[in-house]
Design a protein around this motif. Sequence first.
Motif, PDB file in Angstrom:
ATOM      1  N   SER A  62      40.455 -19.057 -45.649  1.00 20.48           N
ATOM      2  CA  SER A  62      39.513 -18.084 -45.111  1.00 20.48           C
ATOM      3  C   SER A  62      38.922 -18.559 -43.784  1.00 20.48           C
ATOM      4  CB  SER A  62      38.399 -17.844 -46.139  1.00 20.48           C
ATOM      5  OG  SER A  62      37.416 -16.985 -45.609  1.00 20.48           O
ATOM      6  N   SER A  63      38.615 -19.855 -43.709  1.00 16.44           N
ATOM      7  CA  SER A  63      38.067 -20.386 -42.449  1.00 16.44           C
ATOM      8  C   SER A  63      39.090 -20.289 -41.322  1.00 16.44           C
ATOM      9  CB  SER A  63      37.642 -21.845 -42.649  1.00 16.44           C
ATOM     10  OG  SER A  63      36.638 -21.934 -43.646  1.00 16.44           O
ATOM     11  N   ILE A  64      40.347 -20.607 -41.635  1.00 20.43           N
ATOM     12  CA  ILE A  64      41.402 -20.512 -40.618  1.00 20.43           C
ATOM     13  C   ILE A  64      41.554 -19.078 -40.154  1.00 20.43           C
ATOM     14  CG2 ILE A  64      43.865 -20.790 -40.213  1.00 20.43           C
ATOM     15  CD1 ILE A  64      43.802 -23.164 -42.170  1.00 20.43           C
ATOM     16  N   MET A  65      41.487 -18.133 -41.131  1.00 15.20           N
ATOM     17  CA  MET A  65      41.615 -16.734 -40.764  1.00 15.20           C
ATOM     18  C   MET A  65      40.409 -16.273 -39.935  1.00 15.20           C
ATOM     19  SD  MET A  65      43.218 -14.968 -44.162  1.00 15.20           S
ATOM     20  CE  MET A  65      43.421 -13.452 -43.277  1.00 15.20           C
ATOM     21  N   ASN A  66      39.257 -16.870 -40.201  1.00 14.92           N
ATOM     22  CA  ASN A  66      38.070 -16.531 -39.427  1.00 14.92           C
ATOM     23  C   ASN A  66      38.253 -16.927 -37.961  1.00 14.92           C
ATOM     24  OD1 ASN A  66      35.528 -15.391 -39.273  1.00 14.92           O
ATOM     25  ND2 ASN A  66      34.493 -17.352 -39.487  1.00 14.92           N
ATOM     26  N   MET A  67      38.855 -18.086 -37.769  1.00 12.52           N
ATOM     27  CA  MET A  67      39.153 -18.535 -36.412  1.00 12.52           C
ATOM     28  C   MET A  67      40.153 -17.588 -35.756  1.00 12.52           C
ATOM     29  SD  MET A  67      39.415 -22.627 -37.157  1.00 12.52           S
ATOM     30  CE  MET A  67      40.007 -22.955 -35.506  1.00 12.52           C
ATOM     31  N   GLN A  68      41.127 -17.160 -36.537  1.00 10.90           N
ATOM     32  CA  GLN A  68      42.149 -16.262 -36.018  1.00 10.90           C
ATOM     33  C   GLN A  68      41.553 -14.915 -35.657  1.00 10.90           C
ATOM     34  OE1 GLN A  68      45.352 -17.444 -35.624  1.00 10.90           O
ATOM     35  NE2 GLN A  68      45.730 -15.595 -34.421  1.00 10.90           N
ATOM     36  N   ARG A 106      38.509 -14.360 -34.534  1.00 14.20           N
ATOM     37  CA  ARG A 106      37.780 -14.474 -33.273  1.00 14.20           C
ATOM     38  C   ARG A 106      38.730 -14.481 -32.067  1.00 14.20           C
ATOM     39  NH1 ARG A 106      34.469 -18.075 -36.349  1.00 14.20           N
ATOM     40  NH2 ARG A 106      35.623 -19.870 -35.527  1.00 14.20           N
ATOM     41  N   GLN A 107      39.963 -14.974 -32.290  1.00 15.64           N
ATOM     42  CA  GLN A 107      40.905 -15.039 -31.175  1.00 15.64           C
ATOM     43  C   GLN A 107      41.745 -13.769 -31.042  1.00 15.64           C
ATOM     44  OE1 GLN A 107      43.265 -18.565 -31.676  1.00 15.64           O
ATOM     45  NE2 GLN A 107      41.518 -19.967 -31.482  1.00 15.64           N
ATOM     46  N   ALA A 108      41.641 -12.872 -32.081  1.00 17.39           N
ATOM     47  CA  ALA A 108      42.440 -11.641 -32.012  1.00 17.39           C
ATOM     48  C   ALA A 108      41.956 -10.775 -30.848  1.00 17.39           C
ATOM     49  CB  ALA A 108      42.345 -10.885 -33.332  1.00 17.39           C
ATOM     50  N   LYS A 109      42.915 -10.143 -30.163  1.00 17.66           N
ATOM     51  CA  LYS A 109      42.572  -9.356 -28.972  1.00 17.66           C
ATOM     52  C   LYS A 109      42.314  -7.892 -29.304  1.00 17.66           C
ATOM     53  CE  LYS A 109      45.163 -12.390 -25.856  1.00 17.66           C
ATOM     54  NZ  LYS A 109      46.236 -12.490 -24.848  1.00 17.66           N
ATOM     55  N   SER A 110      42.925  -7.377 -30.381  1.00 16.31           N
ATOM     56  CA  SER A 110      42.746  -5.956 -30.712  1.00 16.31           C
ATOM     57  C   SER A 110      41.865  -5.798 -31.951  1.00 16.31           C
ATOM     58  CB  SER A 110      44.102  -5.276 -30.963  1.00 16.31           C
ATOM     59  OG  SER A 110      44.697  -5.812 -32.127  1.00 16.31           O
ATOM     60  N   GLU A 111      41.181  -4.657 -31.982  1.00 19.66           N
ATOM     61  CA  GLU A 111      40.304  -4.366 -33.131  1.00 19.66           C
ATOM     62  C   GLU A 111      41.120  -4.167 -34.398  1.00 19.66           C
ATOM     63  OE1 GLU A 111      36.882  -4.072 -35.199  1.00 19.66           O
ATOM     64  OE2 GLU A 111      37.129  -4.598 -33.069  1.00 19.66           O
ATOM     65  N   ASP A 112      42.290  -3.580 -34.280  1.00 11.42           N
ATOM     66  CA  ASP A 112      43.134  -3.368 -35.472  1.00 11.42           C
ATOM     67  C   ASP A 112      43.541  -4.684 -36.095  1.00 11.42           C
ATOM     68  OD1 ASP A 112      42.910  -0.677 -35.150  1.00 11.42           O
ATOM     69  OD2 ASP A 112      44.830  -0.464 -34.047  1.00 11.42           O
ATOM     70  N   ALA A 113      43.921  -5.655 -35.227  1.00 17.99           N
ATOM     71  CA  ALA A 113      44.324  -6.966 -35.747  1.00 17.99           C
ATOM     72  C   ALA A 113      43.151  -7.635 -36.447  1.00 17.99           C
ATOM     73  CB  ALA A 113      44.856  -7.840 -34.619  1.00 17.99           C
ATOM     74  N   ARG A 114      41.952  -7.548 -35.830  1.00 15.86           N
ATOM     75  CA  ARG A 114      40.791  -8.153 -36.475  1.00 15.86           C
ATOM     76  C   ARG A 114      40.471  -7.476 -37.817  1.00 15.86           C
ATOM     77  NH1 ARG A 114      39.011  -8.500 -31.032  1.00 15.86           N
ATOM     78  NH2 ARG A 114      37.969  -6.475 -31.197  1.00 15.86           N
ATOM     79  N   PHE A 115      40.662  -6.136 -37.889  1.00 14.44           N
ATOM     80  CA  PHE A 115      40.388  -5.417 -39.137  1.00 14.44           C
ATOM     81  C   PHE A 115      41.339  -5.858 -40.250  1.00 14.44           C
ATOM     82  CE2 PHE A 115      41.270  -1.837 -41.965  1.00 14.44           C
ATOM     83  CZ  PHE A 115      39.991  -1.617 -42.482  1.00 14.44           C
ATOM     84  N   VAL A 116      42.614  -5.981 -39.910  1.00 16.34           N
ATOM     85  CA  VAL A 116      43.606  -6.399 -40.916  1.00 16.34           C
ATOM     86  C   VAL A 116      43.310  -7.803 -41.396  1.00 16.34           C
ATOM     87  CG1 VAL A 116      46.033  -6.907 -41.311  1.00 16.34           C
ATOM     88  CG2 VAL A 116      45.391  -4.840 -40.062  1.00 16.34           C
ATOM     89  N   LEU A 117      43.011  -8.716 -40.456  1.00 17.13           N
ATOM     90  CA  LEU A 117      42.731 -10.096 -40.856  1.00 17.13           C
ATOM     91  C   LEU A 117      41.454 -10.185 -41.685  1.00 17.13           C
ATOM     92  CD1 LEU A 117      43.615 -11.954 -37.530  1.00 17.13           C
ATOM     93  CD2 LEU A 117      44.908 -11.970 -39.677  1.00 17.13           C
ATOM     94  N   ARG A 118      40.452  -9.360 -41.329  1.00 12.35           N
ATOM     95  CA  ARG A 118      39.202  -9.387 -42.105  1.00 12.35           C
ATOM     96  C   ARG A 118      39.431  -8.886 -43.525  1.00 12.35           C
ATOM     97  NH1 ARG A 118      36.516  -6.579 -38.845  1.00 12.35           N
ATOM     98  NH2 ARG A 118      35.869  -8.318 -37.511  1.00 12.35           N
ATOM     99  N   ARG A 119      40.305  -7.853 -43.687  1.00 13.94           N
ATOM    100  CA  ARG A 119      40.620  -7.350 -45.046  1.00 13.94           C
ATOM    101  C   ARG A 119      41.318  -8.406 -45.875  1.00 13.94           C
ATOM    102  NH1 ARG A 119      39.294  -5.269 -47.967  1.00 13.94           N
ATOM    103  NH2 ARG A 119      40.679  -3.684 -48.796  1.00 13.94           N
ATOM    104  N   LEU A 120      42.231  -9.137 -45.244  1.00 12.54           N
ATOM    105  CA  LEU A 120      42.909 -10.216 -45.976  1.00 12.54           C
ATOM    106  C   LEU A 120      41.920 -11.321 -46.329  1.00 12.54           C
ATOM    107  CD1 LEU A 120      46.252 -10.535 -43.961  1.00 12.54           C
ATOM    108  CD2 LEU A 120      45.952  -9.606 -46.258  1.00 12.54           C
ATOM    109  N   GLN A 121      41.003 -11.594 -45.432  1.00  9.48           N
ATOM    110  CA  GLN A 121      39.997 -12.620 -45.707  1.00  9.48           C
ATOM    111  C   GLN A 121      39.120 -12.233 -46.893  1.00  9.48           C
ATOM    112  OE1 GLN A 121      36.852 -13.068 -42.797  1.00  9.48           O
ATOM    113  NE2 GLN A 121      36.903 -15.304 -42.999  1.00  9.48           N
ATOM    114  N   GLU A 122      38.771 -10.941 -46.983  1.00 11.75           N
ATOM    115  CA  GLU A 122      37.946 -10.492 -48.105  1.00 11.75           C
ATOM    116  C   GLU A 122      38.678 -10.671 -49.430  1.00 11.75           C
ATOM    117  OE1 GLU A 122      37.102  -6.509 -47.122  1.00 11.75           O
ATOM    118  OE2 GLU A 122      35.529  -6.981 -45.647  1.00 11.75           O
ATOM    119  N   ARG A 123      39.970 -10.375 -49.436  1.00 17.37           N
ATOM    120  CA  ARG A 123      40.740 -10.536 -50.678  1.00 17.37           C
ATOM    121  C   ARG A 123      40.838 -12.011 -51.065  1.00 17.37           C
ATOM    122  NH1 ARG A 123      44.192  -6.438 -47.820  1.00 17.37           N
ATOM    123  NH2 ARG A 123      43.658  -4.409 -48.772  1.00 17.37           N
ATOM    124  N   ILE A 124      41.012 -12.871 -50.037  1.00 16.09           N
ATOM    125  CA  ILE A 124      41.111 -14.309 -50.345  1.00 16.09           C
ATOM    126  C   ILE A 124      39.784 -14.824 -50.876  1.00 16.09           C
ATOM    127  CG2 ILE A 124      41.399 -16.575 -49.267  1.00 16.09           C
ATOM    128  CD1 ILE A 124      43.470 -15.265 -47.416  1.00 16.09           C
TER     129      ILE A 124
END
Length: 572
Positions: free
Chosen positions: A386-392, A394-412
Amino acid sequence: MTSGFFSGGLLKGLAVRVLFFLSLALMPIGMIAIVQTWEISSQNQTSAELSLLAVTEQASSAERRVLQEAFGAVEVLSALVRLYLDDPEECSQVLKEYRDVTRNYEVVGYVGLDGLMECSSAGGTVDLSERNWFRSALEHPVRAAYAVRRGAVSGKSVTVVQAPVRENDELIGFMAISIPPSLIETEEEPPLSLTPLAMVTFNADGDILTSERGMDLSGVEMPENISLSVFAGNETKVFFAENTESVTRAYAVLPIVPDAVYAMSAWPEDTPFLQVDLTTRLSTLLPVAMWAASLVVAFWALNRLAIRHIRKLGRQMRRFALSRTLPRDTLAPSIPTELAEMETAFVAMAESILRDEATLEDSLREKNILLKEVHHRVKNNLQLISSIMNMQIRQAKSEDARFVLRRLQERILSLATVHKNLYQDDNLVRVDAKVLLEEVVGQLLKVGLGPKAHVKVTQSFERISIDADDAAPLTLLTSEAITNALKYIPQSSPDAHLDASLRQIDTELAQLTVSNTVSGDTAETGTGLGSRLIEAFARQLNGHVEIESTETVYALKVTFHVPKTAKQTYDY
């Protein structure tokens, strides 16, 4: 409770069964003793009756001698009188000489079938055709005796003894002798060991001939409502009946002239002859006393040698089963060898069980520690991801990418919460759904509300214990449902709300409900990834999904099974 004890506990006890089989073993001996006792009692009764009949026979000896002699006389005179029937005067002279010689009878005479007595010791002709005894003799031409209140010749109370006279087997008349009561009274009787209350003689018709009161029969101890004619016959009989004053008496009946005259004596109910002596009574109770004594001795021996030791051993076993406590003291040194061997085997078994349980407890403790460590490490690894994904994110350039990563983080993080609860709880098999869901929903609300902070959130989770295998799909299902609800809650609505609840609706049935406010243009039935995941997680829970949607409220209900006991696992 009491009925069950007697039917299932007491009746199945060792003592009861042994006593039952002992009773069966003693039954033949007891039956033999009872039969013998009955035979002895019957013999004693028979002896008592014979003694009573013997005394009755002695008491009626005077009547018997007089009546037997009279019957013998009429039998002899019946043959003699036929020689003089053609000459009434000579016939009367012969009978008069006979009466004078014997000096026992009032009148001796021959009566023809017409009832006329022309040949008699009194001389002359006497009409007896209307006499009751003569009519009875005509109806039953056999030898008999009758009581006559007033004799036709003597005018006295007499007893008439008659016998039929036949010639060539044809009845031609009757030979009769009248006996005065004084003849019987003057007869000397032998001394009696006991004196009856009453003594009577009677004929085959049941009519009394003589009594101790002569022909005055008032006050005689007669059996009430019993005709004496029923005792006519050649059998002796002893019976009990009430007299005319309703007092129970013993009566003895025997024939003194077969088929003609009978004697009956009356005795008190407590006559010594009829009393059962102490020996007879004791012999009657002896089989029962022997059976009872045998059962008492058997029960005492069985209880002393086995039952009390078995009960003590049973108490030791129950104490060990409840508290795993070995016996502090052994059974008595005098116990039978078999019970001593049972106690030794029990103590050895108990010690072996204690050693095995100690080994199992140590092994289980080690496995629990290892399993908690596994869950802890998994939780740490998931949090690291989850911490690694959190870093990822912050570095994501698009809102869609950040949304997808945040959803995966919530499941983890949801999975990490499950493992956290598992290693924090001593019970590694089942978890508290209330604690689990409150933590998951809390994490989601911290991140997901954001600009929707005005939304009123209500949580109501009951304490429901669920299997560890169901914890992950329930957590992920709740996470997806909360995320979808936050997604579709309108930002402009001041009355927006989010409600999440878990409740027990049946013994092994629970229901998870997530409802939220929607606007008319955003209410959907759910066709994206979140809806598909919710359906998949519901199937893992062996449940089904219900959706209730209106223009303003969208509600998701998942009903699933919650077994009371943990699912059986197999060590392959």
